[in-house]
Motif scaffolding. Structure first.
Motif, short mmCIF file in Angstrom:
data_model
loop_
_atom_site.label_atom_id
_atom_site.label_comp_id
_atom_site.label_asym_id
_atom_site.label_seq_id
_atom_site.Cartn_x
_atom_site.Cartn_y
_atom_site.Cartn_z
N ARG A 128 23.23 78.70 -20.67
CA ARG A 128 24.28 79.08 -19.73
C ARG A 128 25.16 77.85 -19.48
NH1 ARG A 128 22.42 83.44 -20.65
NH2 ARG A 128 21.85 85.10 -19.18
N THR A 129 26.36 78.09 -18.96
CA THR A 129 27.27 76.99 -18.59
C THR A 129 27.56 77.09 -17.10
OG1 THR A 129 28.27 76.96 -20.79
CG2 THR A 129 29.52 75.93 -18.98
N ALA A 130 27.42 75.95 -16.40
CA ALA A 130 27.64 75.93 -14.95
C ALA A 130 29.13 76.08 -14.65
CB ALA A 130 27.12 74.62 -14.36
N THR A 131 29.47 77.03 -13.77
CA THR A 131 30.88 77.24 -13.39
C THR A 131 31.28 76.31 -12.24
OG1 THR A 131 30.27 78.98 -11.83
CG2 THR A 131 30.81 79.66 -14.07
N GLU A 132 30.30 75.78 -11.53
CA GLU A 132 30.58 74.85 -10.44
C GLU A 132 29.42 73.88 -10.31
OE1 GLU A 132 29.48 76.85 -6.39
OE2 GLU A 132 30.42 78.42 -7.64
N GLU A 133 29.63 72.82 -9.57
CA GLU A 133 28.58 71.82 -9.39
C GLU A 133 27.39 72.44 -8.67
OE1 GLU A 133 29.11 68.05 -6.98
OE2 GLU A 133 29.52 67.32 -9.01
N ASP A 134 26.18 72.03 -9.05
CA ASP A 134 24.98 72.62 -8.48
C ASP A 134 23.89 71.55 -8.42
OD1 ASP A 134 23.41 74.58 -7.35
OD2 ASP A 134 22.95 75.59 -9.23
N GLU A 135 22.75 71.94 -7.88
CA GLU A 135 21.59 71.05 -7.76
C GLU A 135 20.34 71.80 -8.17
OE1 GLU A 135 18.85 68.99 -4.26
OE2 GLU A 135 20.95 69.52 -3.83
N ILE A 136 19.55 71.19 -9.05
CA ILE A 136 18.26 71.75 -9.44
C ILE A 136 17.22 70.63 -9.38
CG2 ILE A 136 16.91 72.85 -11.28
CD1 ILE A 136 19.44 74.08 -12.36
N ASP A 137 16.14 70.88 -8.67
CA ASP A 137 15.05 69.89 -8.51
C ASP A 137 15.55 68.53 -8.03
OD1 ASP A 137 13.22 71.76 -9.29
OD2 ASP A 137 12.55 70.73 -11.09
N GLY A 138 16.61 68.53 -7.21
CA GLY A 138 17.13 67.28 -6.67
C GLY A 138 18.07 66.55 -7.61
N TYR A 139 18.38 67.14 -8.77
CA TYR A 139 19.31 66.53 -9.72
C TYR A 139 20.66 67.24 -9.67
CZ TYR A 139 15.34 64.12 -11.89
OH TYR A 139 14.24 63.32 -12.12
N ARG A 140 21.71 66.49 -9.99
CA ARG A 140 23.06 67.06 -10.01
C ARG A 140 23.31 67.80 -11.32
NH1 ARG A 140 28.40 65.01 -11.37
NH2 ARG A 140 27.53 62.97 -11.87
N ILE A 141 23.85 68.97 -11.22
CA ILE A 141 24.27 69.75 -12.40
C ILE A 141 25.80 69.81 -12.34
CG2 ILE A 141 24.05 71.91 -13.67
CD1 ILE A 141 21.38 70.45 -13.25
N PRO A 142 26.50 69.05 -13.18
CA PRO A 142 27.97 69.04 -13.12
C PRO A 142 28.57 70.37 -13.57
CG PRO A 142 27.10 67.12 -14.33
CD PRO A 142 25.98 68.09 -14.17
N ALA A 143 29.71 70.72 -13.02
CA ALA A 143 30.45 71.90 -13.48
C ALA A 143 30.80 71.73 -14.95
CB ALA A 143 31.71 72.07 -12.65
N GLY A 144 30.69 72.79 -15.71
CA GLY A 144 31.01 72.74 -17.13
C GLY A 144 29.86 72.30 -18.01
N LYS A 145 28.75 71.91 -17.42
CA LYS A 145 27.59 71.44 -18.19
C LYS A 145 26.76 72.62 -18.68
CE LYS A 145 26.47 67.69 -18.49
NZ LYS A 145 26.81 66.69 -19.52
N MET A 146 26.30 72.54 -19.94
CA MET A 146 25.39 73.56 -20.45
C MET A 146 23.98 73.29 -19.95
SD MET A 146 24.28 74.68 -24.34
CE MET A 146 25.75 75.66 -24.70
#
Length: 460
Positions: free
Chosen positions: A332-350
């Motif tokens: 999947r590709t992130a449409t917006e910034e998010d957080e998983i397990d305390g880590y940053r998931i940047p927008a646009g990242k697979m």
């Protein structure tokens, strides 16, 4: 919420420029599992030309595919490659269009519809098993993986198109589909290259897609002129959107028919091949399957009502799909910034919910490398995370044909157990080939021996 202060997931180190790619291509799952052990359940895989965040715990699946599914979409090279064949079919479509199509297709897989399809499926299975007789008589080595590809193709032709394909044409469709599925991974890796650049196999891929289009559209036109309603395609032809009152166009029907066909054919064939690879290495499991089938069915032809008591058969399928999930990753590709397990998931990242790693995670599964169908009994399944077993995906995008596939697999296991003893060939170990799915490299070779009392064959 601002996640910018959070750290990114740790990155797998590798060679400059190409990073982890050489090691990934060489060791595949072993490399990814070693990275999980070293870095934890979430880490970044650097491929040189791009990177992806690997997720290997059920809680990640819950986050990405269920609780926060609106933040993640099917974007990137892999999905664009699949759309060159599946068009805008259910597995790749998004948003309101996906909701509309799901609404229209769902009734085709309701309980009563599956009951009606059971007889057709068993007929197709028995037709395919007729070609196994020679190997059973001679004791010659038999590639059961290739046989399952032909069998599930036959089942899907019958279930999807009824009598719409002739024998020779079904074989050609099967060959075209096999090539298309193998090429999709190449298409993903070369998607960003210019169209004019010669890519080995691209022309043959395009020809195969064109052939499938011609066959499916011809059957659709024939179906529109017919009152036949005993196959999945006819159900789609007559499906009406309850909100708009509209029916599907030919292009939409083509995309949905092809998507369902590929899902029902490839996943089941691969799962069954690995099931027999495992059972021939654990003959006590196959013996137990045979005992269950004898007690439930005896020599009679199975029907829909027999599936519920064939619990060991279903558990064998589920355990095989755990150890060797054909769809081994869910990107999947992130449409917006998010957080998983305390880590940053940047927008646009697979992000990749890596099914294989989740199915082999020792924090989730006891002795995860062990073949143990009983782990799917109700008693031992109690308390297990809902997303620990995801060969058909999860959340609202759970594969619509999940029950159809498991039903098909149970019927095939039952018919084989009624007719044959199946044993391993010493020295011929199946090896993993990782492409668009996890197949057995060079097949799964077995010995067949007819049982003394043949099972009944359905007659016209």
């Amino acid at each position: 919420m601002n996640h910018s202060a959070l750290a990114l997931p740790p990155k797998v180190s590798g060679v400059p420029l190409v990073s982890a790619l050489p090691r990934l291509l060489k060791d595949r799952f072993e490399f990814l599992e070693a990275a999980r052990q070293r870095l934890g359940d979430i880490y970044t895989l650097d491929l040189g030309f791009s990177d992806a965040i690997i997720l290997s715990h059920p809680r990640h699946v819950q986050h990405v595919l269920v609780d926060h599914a609106r933040k993640y979409f099917k974007g990137g090279a892999i999905w664009e490659s699949m759309r060159t064949f599946l068009g805008n079919g259910l597995p790749v479509s998004e948003g309101e269009f996906w909701k509309r199509q799901r609404r229209m297709i769902q009734p085709a897989f309701h309980h009563q519809r599956l009951i009606a399809l059971t007889e057709k499926m068993v007929e197709a299975i028995d037709e395919s098993l007729a070609s196994w007789e020679q190997a059973a008589k001679t004791g010659a080595p038999f590639d059961i993986a290739g046989a399952f590809s032909r069998m599930t193709m036959n089942v899907m032709v019958r279930a999807m198109f009824g009598s719409g394909l002739e024998a020779g044409e079904a074989e050609r469709v099967g060959q075209a589909l096999a090539y298309i599925i193998d090429y999709l991974m190449v298409g993903m890796m070369t998607k960003s290259l210019p169209e004019w650049l010669p890519i080995p196999g691209r022309a043959r891929y395009q020809q195969a897609v064109q052939y499938i289009d011609e066959v499916v559209l011809r059957i659709i036109e024939r179906g529109r002129a017919s009152a036949e309603e005993d196959n999945l395609l006819s159900l789609l032809l007559h499906a009406v959107d309850t909100e708009s009152g509209e029916r599907m166009t030919n292009a939409q029907l083509r995309d949905e028919a092809v998507s369902l066909f590929v899902a029902g054919y490839e996943t089941t064939a691969v799962g069954l091949a690995w099931a027999f690879h495992l059972m021939t290495r654990h003959p006590e499991v196959f013996q137990r399957l045979r005992t269950e089938v004898d007690e439930v069915l005896g020599q009679r032809v199975p029907g829909f009502a027999d599936l519920r008591p064939l619990t060991h058969a279903r558990n064998v399928l589920q355990e095989s799909l755990r150890l060797y999930p054909p769809a081994y990753w869910i990107p999947r590709t992130a449409t917006e910034e998010d957080e998983i397990d305390g880590y940053r998931i940047p927008a646009g990242k697979m992000v990749v919910a890596f099914t294989y790693l989740i199915h082999h995670n020792p924090d989730v599964w006891e002795q995860p490398e062990r073949f143990d169908p009983d782990r799917f009994t109700p008693e031992r399944s109690e308390g297990r995370h809902k997303q620990a077993w995801i060969p058909f995906g999860a959340g609202q995008r759970l594969c619509i044909g999940r029950e159809f596939s498991l039903m098909e697999g149970q019927l095939i296991l039952a018919r084989i157990a009624q007719r044959y003893d199946v044993s391993a060939i010493p020295g011929r170990e199946a090896r993993i080939h990782i492409g668009t799915s996890i197949r057995a490299k060079n097949g799964v070779w077995v010995h067949l021996k007819a049982r003394t009392r043949p099972a009944q064959v359905r007659t016209a």
